[in-house]
Design a protein around this motif. Structure first.
Motif, PDB file in Angstrom:
ATOM      1  N   UNK A  33      14.933  10.118  -4.107  1.00  0.00           N
ATOM      2  CA  UNK A  33      15.360   8.719  -4.243  1.00  0.00           C
ATOM      3  C   UNK A  33      14.473   7.793  -3.420  1.00  0.00           C
ATOM      4  N   UNK A  34      14.085   8.223  -2.235  1.00  0.00           N
ATOM      5  CA  UNK A  34      13.214   7.394  -1.387  1.00  0.00           C
ATOM      6  C   UNK A  34      11.887   7.113  -2.081  1.00  0.00           C
ATOM      7  N   UNK A  35      11.385   8.081  -2.830  1.00  0.00           N
ATOM      8  CA  UNK A  35      10.113   7.882  -3.529  1.00  0.00           C
ATOM      9  C   UNK A  35      10.225   6.863  -4.652  1.00  0.00           C
ATOM     10  N   UNK A  36      11.432   6.643  -5.160  1.00  0.00           N
ATOM     11  CA  UNK A  36      11.607   5.600  -6.177  1.00  0.00           C
ATOM     12  C   UNK A  36      11.770   4.229  -5.547  1.00  0.00           C
ATOM     13  N   UNK A  37      12.132   4.193  -4.278  1.00  0.00           N
ATOM     14  CA  UNK A  37      12.403   2.926  -3.612  1.00  0.00           C
ATOM     15  C   UNK A  37      11.213   2.371  -2.854  1.00  0.00           C
ATOM     16  N   UNK A  38      10.346   3.249  -2.376  1.00  0.00           N
ATOM     17  CA  UNK A  38       9.269   2.837  -1.476  1.00  0.00           C
ATOM     18  C   UNK A  38       7.900   3.154  -2.072  1.00  0.00           C
ATOM     19  N   UNK A  39       6.888   2.357  -1.738  1.00  0.00           N
ATOM     20  CA  UNK A  39       5.522   2.685  -2.155  1.00  0.00           C
ATOM     21  C   UNK A  39       4.968   3.802  -1.268  1.00  0.00           C
ATOM     22  N   UNK A  51       0.833  -1.203   0.000  1.00  0.00           N
ATOM     23  CA  UNK A  51       0.000   0.000   0.000  1.00  0.00           C
ATOM     24  C   UNK A  51       0.869   1.255   0.000  1.00  0.00           C
ATOM     25  N   UNK A  52       0.404   2.268  -0.713  1.00  0.00           N
ATOM     26  CA  UNK A  52       1.112   3.544  -0.705  1.00  0.00           C
ATOM     27  C   UNK A  52       0.763   4.302   0.571  1.00  0.00           C
ATOM     28  N   UNK A  53       1.801   4.693   1.299  1.00  0.00           N
ATOM     29  CA  UNK A  53       1.627   5.353   2.591  1.00  0.00           C
ATOM     30  C   UNK A  53       2.387   6.675   2.610  1.00  0.00           C
ATOM     31  N   UNK A  54       2.023   7.566   3.543  1.00  0.00           N
ATOM     32  CA  UNK A  54       2.773   8.819   3.668  1.00  0.00           C
ATOM     33  C   UNK A  54       4.243   8.545   3.992  1.00  0.00           C
ATOM     34  N   UNK A  55       5.105   9.426   3.505  1.00  0.00           N
ATOM     35  CA  UNK A  55       6.546   9.294   3.719  1.00  0.00           C
ATOM     36  C   UNK A  55       6.968  10.219   4.865  1.00  0.00           C
ATOM     37  N   UNK A  56       7.612   9.642   5.872  1.00  0.00           N
ATOM     38  CA  UNK A  56       8.095  10.396   7.023  1.00  0.00           C
ATOM     39  C   UNK A  56       9.615  10.243   7.068  1.00  0.00           C
ATOM     40  N   UNK A  57      10.316  11.354   6.842  1.00  0.00           N
ATOM     41  CA  UNK A  57      11.770  11.344   6.726  1.00  0.00           C
ATOM     42  C   UNK A  57      12.371  12.075   7.920  1.00  0.00           C
ATOM     43  N   UNK A  58      13.300  11.418   8.613  1.00  0.00           N
ATOM     44  CA  UNK A  58      13.997  12.001   9.756  1.00  0.00           C
ATOM     45  C   UNK A  58      15.432  12.327   9.344  1.00  0.00           C
ATOM     46  N   UNK A  59      15.850  13.574   9.537  1.00  0.00           N
ATOM     47  CA  UNK A  59      17.208  13.999   9.216  1.00  0.00           C
ATOM     48  C   UNK A  59      17.935  14.364  10.502  1.00  0.00           C
ATOM     49  N   UNK A  60      19.074  13.745  10.741  1.00  0.00           N
ATOM     50  CA  UNK A  60      19.769  13.858  12.026  1.00  0.00           C
ATOM     51  C   UNK A  60      20.519  15.170  12.161  1.00  0.00           C
TER      52      UNK A  60
END
Length: 504
Positions: free
Chosen positions: A379-385, A310-319
């Protein structure tokens, strides 16, 4: 395969990883910083369930002058939480660290030293010793059974401890392959640690054939490197850099995963050899890198199960970058903070699986970080649904500052951003953000948090009439010790992300 165990394979490693650090001050600083991070993590764990007053006291201790010894505030905070004095013995036991090398012991290695484990005790900073220091060392297997015990009694004066010369060898020839833990007790004038004194524990692995397999994998990766598109090339280089670090004896992040890192690297190479996607068979987490031009940005990605499409919202954490204190004193090594630390902080986060989650390396590795965030998210959008138009960025301290320098990207590509501990947006930048939703999380006593208050004042009209097209919420830094704002604010960050994506 250790501090002095790098063979000709180092020339292969250099293709995939940053130049290996020379033995000496930088090498020791990296191991010392690892130990500081682990002690901070211990403080964070013991903050769980504490009241606001206790968290506030810990926050005060962690912004106090450390007199050039970053472990002092941490030791005092830990002693407070354990209701004991931070006396010299407690401080020394908090600081006592160890090189555990090689990270993966190989009883069949060509290099004889790599056939043994080596535990070398050291003190990251000079401090007066409260008595004669010795060390009791034991090694236990994955089931907790003791397989080795010994003592370190020589070279335990301050000068030798600063250089890491107090050492003991752990025979491995009779031990089966597997995961092992080194446990060290610091004795002072023969006295064992008291009940509340910190203990020292590190993992290492035993794997026969590790050296040959690592070198073979590096050669195979070099041959494939130029043939790959940018995203799989960066992933492969990221996987290789994790193996290179363990092979070279560089300090790990959070805990040793040297064997698992080699297995992940070999799996990726097998996939490429069979013309399968490099990520085939990934389970749980992918520790790799994302492309940033000709460079890479480290990433730790929660990888979806095969049936989770399933396509889900993307939550990105940057340190945020490594730091000794709130005045931005930073180690020379590591130059950036591994995404493994963020992944560790998120271990209990979003168990419901509402989001696709990725953690990114901090600023400091030489890339232009604002552009790196943009390319990394792409890049994450190409790797994950992932769900289109539903991306939330959580940026900590230096990463937050870098992100706010790119308001046009935020406005066009990010629907919500949590600025953790820092972030400064003037009127021109705010006007470029469109309808972006912003959650600002202040830190106790951290000067960078003042920028968040200035943004709040500007939006509130305290400097004249101002209209902001998005939403802005500022959370107080009360009870939020500066190294721990992100993990302590995870409930609010989760609720914020849910609100953001619910409006899409």
């Amino acid at each position: 395969m250790g501090q002095s165990h790098v063979s000709a394979a180092g020339t292969l490693i250099a293709l995939f990883a940053a130049p290996l650090l020379a033995q000496g001050p930088l090498y020791r600083e990296r191991w010392g910083y690892l130990h500081l991070e682990l002690r901070r993590d211990l403080v964070l764990r013991e903050l769980a369930g504490r009241d606001l007053d206790t968290r506030q006291k810990v926050g005060e201790l962690l912004v106090a002058d450390d007199k050039g010894i970053p472990f002092l505030p941490v030791a005092k905070a830990l002693a407070l939480l354990r209701a004991v004095p931070a006396d010299p013995a407690f401080v020394v036991r908090t600081m006592a660290s160890a090189f555990v090398l090689p990270e993966v012991v190989d009883p069949e290695a060509a290099n004889e030293e790599c056939r043994l484990g080596h535990v070398s005790m050291f003190l990251p900073y000079s401090i007066e010793l409260p008595g004669k220091v010795t060390f009791a060392v034991e090694v236990v297997d994955h089931a907790g059974a003791r397989v080795f015990a010994g003592t370190i009694e020589r070279d335990t004066d301050l000068e030798n401890l600063r250089m890491g010369r107090a050492a003991i060898a752990v025979p491995a020839a009779e031990l089966p392959d597997g995961d092992y833990r080194v446990r060290v007790q610091t004795l002072i004038d023969g006295d064992l640690p008291r009940a509340a004194d910190p203990m020292l524990e590190h993992h290492f692995g035993i794997l026969r054939g590790y050296q040959q397999r690592a070198e073979k994998a590096m050669l195979a990766a070099r041959e494939r490197d130029a043939t790959l598109p940018p995203v799989p090339r960066a992933l492969l280089r990221g996987l290789a850099s994790e193996v290179a670090r363990a092979y070279a004896g560089e300090a790990f992040e959070v805990r040793s995963t040297g064997v698992a890192d080699l297995l992940a690297f070999e799996r990726a190479l097998d996939n490429l050899a069979a013309d399968r996607p490099l990520t085939t068979g990934v389970a749980g987490t992918l520790i790799a890198a994302l492309p940033v031009g000709d460079q890479q940005l480290g990433a730790a990605i929660r990888w979806p199960a095969v049936d989770d499409t399933d396509k889900k919202p993307l939550l990105v954490f940057a340190a945020g970058s490594p730091a000794y204190d709130v005045q931005a004193r930073r180690p020379s090594s590591p130059a950036s903070r591994s995404p493994r630390w963020l992944l560790h902080a998120l271990r209990d986060f979003d168990r419901e699986g509402r989001f696709r989650i990725a953690c990114l390396e901090s600023p400091g590795n030489g890339v232009l970080y604002g552009a790196a965030l943009e390319q990394g998210v792409a890049a994450l959008r190409t790797l994950l649904p992932v769900m289109p138009g539903a991306t939330v960025l959580v940026a900590e301290r230096e990463a937050a500052v870098a992100a706010t320098f790119h308001p046009k990207w935020l406005a066009s590509d990010i629907q919500g951003i949590a600025l953790v501990g820092a972030g400064s947006l003037g009127a021109p930048q705010l006007q470029q953000l469109g309808s972006l939703q912003i959650l600002a999380c202040s830190a106790h006593g951290h000067p960078s948090s003042a920028g968040l208050q200035r943004v709040a004042d500007l939006i509130a009209g305290k400097h004249g009439t101002f209209e902001f097209g998005g939403k802005f919420e500022l959370l107080s830094g009360e009870g939020m010790p500066w190294p721990f704002v992100l993990p302590l604010r995870l409930p609010e960050i989760a609720a914020f992300a849910q609100r953001v994506v619910a409006t899409r």
